[in-house]
Design a protein around this motif. Structure first.
Motif, PDB file in Angstrom:
ATOM      1  N   MET A 187       0.461  -1.425  -0.330  1.00  0.00           N
ATOM      2  CA  MET A 187       0.248   0.423  -0.229  1.00  0.00           C
ATOM      3  C   MET A 187       0.590   1.189  -0.235  1.00  0.00           C
ATOM      4  O   MET A 187       1.724   1.488   0.677  1.00  0.00           O
ATOM      5  CB  MET A 187      -0.755  -0.301   1.563  1.00  0.00           C
ATOM      6  CG  MET A 187      -1.892  -1.216   1.476  1.00  0.00           C
ATOM      7  SD  MET A 187      -3.143  -0.970   2.896  1.00  0.00           S
ATOM      8  CE  MET A 187      -4.755  -0.758   1.671  1.00  0.00           C
ATOM      9  N   LYS A 188       0.698   2.178  -0.512  1.00  0.00           N
ATOM     10  CA  LYS A 188       0.995   3.727  -0.724  1.00  0.00           C
ATOM     11  C   LYS A 188       0.100   3.804   0.086  1.00  0.00           C
ATOM     12  O   LYS A 188      -0.742   4.895   0.124  1.00  0.00           O
ATOM     13  CB  LYS A 188       1.240   3.863  -2.319  1.00  0.00           C
ATOM     14  CG  LYS A 188       1.394   5.226  -1.901  1.00  0.00           C
ATOM     15  CD  LYS A 188       1.816   5.683  -3.669  1.00  0.00           C
ATOM     16  CE  LYS A 188       2.438   8.010  -3.379  1.00  0.00           C
ATOM     17  NZ  LYS A 188       2.633   8.638  -4.566  1.00  0.00           N
ATOM     18  N   VAL A 189       1.245   5.432   0.933  1.00  0.00           N
ATOM     19  CA  VAL A 189       0.492   5.673   1.899  1.00  0.00           C
ATOM     20  C   VAL A 189       0.712   7.637   1.671  1.00  0.00           C
ATOM     21  O   VAL A 189       2.345   7.161   1.933  1.00  0.00           O
ATOM     22  CB  VAL A 189       0.339   5.671   3.881  1.00  0.00           C
ATOM     23  CG1 VAL A 189      -0.463   6.430   4.383  1.00  0.00           C
ATOM     24  CG2 VAL A 189      -0.413   4.321   3.323  1.00  0.00           C
ATOM     25  N   ALA A 190       0.391   8.152   1.962  1.00  0.00           N
ATOM     26  CA  ALA A 190       0.791  10.073   1.217  1.00  0.00           C
ATOM     27  C   ALA A 190       0.338  10.398   2.249  1.00  0.00           C
ATOM     28  O   ALA A 190      -0.889  10.594   3.041  1.00  0.00           O
ATOM     29  CB  ALA A 190      -0.052  10.423  -0.196  1.00  0.00           C
ATOM     30  N   ALA A 208      -4.404   6.224   0.481  1.00  0.00           N
ATOM     31  CA  ALA A 208      -4.857   6.326   1.605  1.00  0.00           C
ATOM     32  C   ALA A 208      -3.734   7.819   1.471  1.00  0.00           C
ATOM     33  O   ALA A 208      -2.892   7.759   1.584  1.00  0.00           O
ATOM     34  CB  ALA A 208      -4.348   5.648   3.008  1.00  0.00           C
ATOM     35  N   VAL A 209      -4.075   8.928   2.034  1.00  0.00           N
ATOM     36  CA  VAL A 209      -4.105   9.803   2.409  1.00  0.00           C
ATOM     37  C   VAL A 209      -4.041  10.436   3.739  1.00  0.00           C
ATOM     38  O   VAL A 209      -5.332  10.427   4.156  1.00  0.00           O
ATOM     39  CB  VAL A 209      -4.535  10.808   1.115  1.00  0.00           C
ATOM     40  CG1 VAL A 209      -4.763  12.448   1.563  1.00  0.00           C
ATOM     41  CG2 VAL A 209      -4.333  10.721  -0.040  1.00  0.00           C
ATOM     42  N   GLU A 267      -7.828  20.850  -7.117  1.00  0.00           N
ATOM     43  CA  GLU A 267      -7.217  19.997  -7.738  1.00  0.00           C
ATOM     44  C   GLU A 267      -6.217  18.867  -7.168  1.00  0.00           C
ATOM     45  O   GLU A 267      -5.926  17.989  -8.368  1.00  0.00           O
ATOM     46  CB  GLU A 267      -6.198  21.078  -8.707  1.00  0.00           C
ATOM     47  CG  GLU A 267      -7.058  22.066  -9.600  1.00  0.00           C
ATOM     48  CD  GLU A 267      -7.585  23.019  -8.947  1.00  0.00           C
ATOM     49  OE1 GLU A 267      -6.284  23.281  -8.163  1.00  0.00           O
ATOM     50  OE2 GLU A 267      -8.632  23.670  -9.113  1.00  0.00           O
ATOM     51  N   ILE A 268      -6.035  19.540  -6.627  1.00  0.00           N
ATOM     52  CA  ILE A 268      -5.020  18.016  -5.140  1.00  0.00           C
ATOM     53  C   ILE A 268      -5.221  17.176  -5.281  1.00  0.00           C
ATOM     54  O   ILE A 268      -5.025  15.853  -5.322  1.00  0.00           O
ATOM     55  CB  ILE A 268      -4.206  18.836  -4.477  1.00  0.00           C
ATOM     56  CG1 ILE A 268      -2.795  19.527  -4.844  1.00  0.00           C
ATOM     57  CG2 ILE A 268      -3.593  17.915  -3.339  1.00  0.00           C
ATOM     58  CD1 ILE A 268      -2.099  19.524  -5.710  1.00  0.00           C
ATOM     59  N   LEU A 269      -7.166  17.114  -4.941  1.00  0.00           N
ATOM     60  CA  LEU A 269      -8.164  15.959  -4.304  1.00  0.00           C
ATOM     61  C   LEU A 269      -8.339  15.120  -5.451  1.00  0.00           C
ATOM     62  O   LEU A 269      -8.551  13.725  -5.251  1.00  0.00           O
ATOM     63  CB  LEU A 269      -9.183  16.725  -3.998  1.00  0.00           C
ATOM     64  CG  LEU A 269      -8.958  17.057  -2.189  1.00  0.00           C
ATOM     65  CD1 LEU A 269     -10.001  17.696  -1.446  1.00  0.00           C
ATOM     66  CD2 LEU A 269      -8.253  16.153  -1.671  1.00  0.00           C
ATOM     67  N   ALA A 270      -8.963  16.059  -6.410  1.00  0.00           N
ATOM     68  CA  ALA A 270      -8.713  14.830  -7.648  1.00  0.00           C
ATOM     69  C   ALA A 270      -7.620  13.524  -7.932  1.00  0.00           C
ATOM     70  O   ALA A 270      -8.241  13.471  -9.203  1.00  0.00           O
ATOM     71  CB  ALA A 270      -9.710  16.024  -8.686  1.00  0.00           C
ATOM     72  N   LEU A 271      -7.064  14.367  -7.640  1.00  0.00           N
ATOM     73  CA  LEU A 271      -5.816  13.686  -8.074  1.00  0.00           C
ATOM     74  C   LEU A 271      -5.546  11.821  -7.188  1.00  0.00           C
ATOM     75  O   LEU A 271      -4.964  11.247  -7.582  1.00  0.00           O
ATOM     76  CB  LEU A 271      -4.231  14.194  -7.838  1.00  0.00           C
ATOM     77  CG  LEU A 271      -3.987  15.174  -9.087  1.00  0.00           C
ATOM     78  CD1 LEU A 271      -2.750  15.847  -9.064  1.00  0.00           C
ATOM     79  CD2 LEU A 271      -4.221  14.597  -9.894  1.00  0.00           C
ATOM     80  N   ILE A 272      -6.191  12.161  -5.817  1.00  0.00           N
ATOM     81  CA  ILE A 272      -6.388  11.274  -4.939  1.00  0.00           C
ATOM     82  C   ILE A 272      -7.033  10.176  -5.929  1.00  0.00           C
ATOM     83  O   ILE A 272      -8.612  10.372  -6.162  1.00  0.00           O
ATOM     84  CB  ILE A 272      -7.004  11.474  -3.959  1.00  0.00           C
ATOM     85  CG1 ILE A 272      -6.008  12.493  -3.190  1.00  0.00           C
ATOM     86  CG2 ILE A 272      -7.290  10.337  -2.983  1.00  0.00           C
ATOM     87  CD1 ILE A 272      -6.503  12.847  -2.112  1.00  0.00           C
ATOM     88  N   VAL A 300      -8.955   9.694   3.032  1.00  0.00           N
ATOM     89  CA  VAL A 300      -8.820  10.300   3.633  1.00  0.00           C
ATOM     90  C   VAL A 300      -8.851  11.024   4.926  1.00  0.00           C
ATOM     91  O   VAL A 300     -10.051  10.807   5.769  1.00  0.00           O
ATOM     92  CB  VAL A 300      -9.246  12.299   3.129  1.00  0.00           C
ATOM     93  CG1 VAL A 300      -8.263  13.209   2.976  1.00  0.00           C
ATOM     94  CG2 VAL A 300      -8.946  11.691   0.756  1.00  0.00           C
ATOM     95  N   PHE A 301      -8.025  10.652   5.849  1.00  0.00           N
ATOM     96  CA  PHE A 301      -8.042  11.104   7.181  1.00  0.00           C
ATOM     97  C   PHE A 301      -7.359  11.804   7.469  1.00  0.00           C
ATOM     98  O   PHE A 301      -6.734  12.923   6.740  1.00  0.00           O
ATOM     99  CB  PHE A 301      -6.908   9.335   7.850  1.00  0.00           C
ATOM    100  CG  PHE A 301      -7.027   8.221   7.108  1.00  0.00           C
ATOM    101  CD1 PHE A 301      -8.218   7.719   8.168  1.00  0.00           C
ATOM    102  CD2 PHE A 301      -6.627   7.242   6.546  1.00  0.00           C
ATOM    103  CE1 PHE A 301      -8.335   6.538   8.256  1.00  0.00           C
ATOM    104  CE2 PHE A 301      -6.990   6.153   6.257  1.00  0.00           C
ATOM    105  CZ  PHE A 301      -7.875   5.861   7.226  1.00  0.00           C
TER     106      PHE A 301
END
Ligand code: NAP
Length: 297
Positions: free
Chosen positions: A8-11, A62-63, A90-95, A101-102
Motif C-alpha cells: 500500500m502507498k500512504v501519502a 490512503a491520504v 485540484e490536488i484532491l482530484a488526483l487522489i 482521506v484521514f
C-alpha cells in the motif's frame, strides 16, 4: 507473517512530530509512506520525501492530513516547510476515489472539498477509540502545564475540571490520583453520579458561580462558553485557567485578562507533549481501518 500494509502507498501531507511518528509506524507495518516534507536531516528509515503534493497523492491507497486539517484558506499545517502549503480541489482530484482521506478534525470547508471529489473522509478524533486514548497525553499535558504555571503542588490544590467527556474523565482521574481536591462540573445526571462514585465532588454548571472562589486551577474541556465574564468574577486572581477545548475554547479570555486571571488556550497537547504516543495512537487505528479495507480494494 506478511506486514499488515504491504503493497500500500500512504501519502502524508504536512504535519509535525506526531505525523512523523505516525509515518514511521506505518512504514513498520509495511506501507510505502510518502511524506510531503520530512524534517531536514531526518533519518528516512523507509520514508520517502516528496516535494510536491501531486506526486505525493498520485496512486495513493490512503491520504493522511495533519490532525487539525486545513484552515479556512485551505492551508495545511506543515512544521517542515517554510513556504505555505495549500490543499486544493485540484490536488484532491488526483487522489484515487477508493483511497480514504484521514484527518483528526475537519472544518466544514474540508468536508465539502472532499465530498465534492467523491472521496471518503474519516475524522479520527470523532472515534471514541482514538479520543479516549488521546485523552491520556492531553491530560498529562494539562498537568505538565499546570505544574509549570503554578507555584503550588497539584497535590492538595483545588482543581475544577469542566466537562466530563473523554478528556474530562481522564483528567479528573489523573488529578485525583495526584492528590488534588478535584471537583468536576458536568450536566448529565449519569455523569454527576459517576463523578460521585469516583469520590469526587460533582457540580453542575449552574453551581459554578458560587464555587469557583476556592479554585487554584480550572481546566475546561467543554467546547462552549462556560467561563463567562460573570462566572470569572468568582475566580481568585491567583488562579490558573487552562482551556483544552478546541478553539476558541470555553473561556472569555478578554474578561479573564481584565480580571488579572492567567488563562491560556492549550490546543494540540498530545502532539506537543507526547508526539510519539500520539502518532502511535493514530497509526494503530489507521492500520486497522486500512487492513479492513484492503480486501475490498
Ligand atoms: P467529549 O467527549 O465530547 O466531551 C465534551 C464534554 O463537554 C462533555 O462532558 C459535554 O457534556 C460537555 N459539553 C459540551 N457542550 C457543552 C455545553 N454547551 N455546556 C456544558 N458542557 C458541554 O469531548 P472530548 O473528547 O472530551 O474533547 C473535549 C474538547 O477538548 C473538544 O473541544 C476537543 O476538541 C478538545 N480536545 C483538546 C485537546 C487538547 O490538546 N487541547 C485534546 C483532546 C481534545 P455532555 O456529555 O453533557 O454533552
Amino acid at each position: 507473517m506478511q506486514p499488515a500494509l504491504e503493497g500500500m502507498k500512504v501519502a502524508v501531507l504536512g504535519g509535525d512530530a506526531r505525523e512523523l511518528a505516525l509515518m514511521r509506524e506505518l512504514a513498520v507495518e509495511g506501507a510505502k509512506v510518502v511524506g510531503l516534507r520530512l524534517p531536514p536531516g531526518v533519518e528516512p528509515g523507509g520514508l520517502v520525501e516528496c516535494r510536491d503534493s501531486a506526486g505525493c497523492v498520485a496512486g495513493a491507497d490512503a491520504v493522511i492530513l495533519p490532525v487539525p486539517g486545513i484552515n479556512e484558506r485551505g492551508r495545511l499545517p506543515c512544521a517542515y516547510s517554510e513556504e505555505p502549503i495549500f490543499l486544493t480541489g485540484e490536488i484532491l482530484a488526483l487522489i484515487p476515489k477508493k483511497a480514504p482521506v484521514f484527518v483528526g478534525m475537519a472544518r466544514p470547508i474540508l468536508r465539502k472539498m472532499v465530498e465534492d471529489q467523491g472521496l471518503t473522509l474519516i475524522e479520527l478524533m470523532q472515534m471514541d477509540e482514538v479520543a479516549i486514548l488521546n485523552s491520556i497525553p492531553s491530560a498529562e499535558g494539562a498537568v505538565q502545564m499546570a505544574m509549570e504555571m503554578m507555584s503550588i503542588t497539584i497535590h492538595g490544590c483545588v482543581v475544577f475540571v469542566l466537562g466530563f467527556g473523554r478528556t474530562g474523565m481522564t483528567l479528573a482521574r489523573l488529578m485525583r490520583s495526584l492528590g488534588a481536591d478535584t471537583r468536576v462540573v458536568a450536566r448529565k445526571p449519569a455523569h454527576l453520579a459517576r463523578i460521585y462514585e469516583m469520590g469526587l465532588l460533582p457540580l453542575t454548571f449552574n453551581d459554578l458561580p458560587g464555587q469557583l472562589k476556592d479554585a487554584d486551577l480550572v481546566v475546561n474541556t467543554a467546547p462552549a462558553l462556560v467561563l463567562t465574564a460573570e462566572v470569572l468574577k468568582e475566580v481568585p486572581a491567583g488562579a490558573i485557567i487552562i482551556d483544552l477545548a478546541s478553539s476558541p475554547g470555553g473561556t472569555d479570555f478578554e474578561a479573564a485578562a481584565a480580571l488579572g486571571i492567567k488563562a491560556v488556550l492549550a490546543p494540540g497537547l498530545p502532539g506537543k507533549v507526547a508526539p510519539r504516543t500520539a502518532g502511535r495512537i493514530l497509526a494503530r487505528v489507521i492500520t486497522r481501518l486500512l487492513r479492513g479495507e484492503k480486501g475490498l480494494i
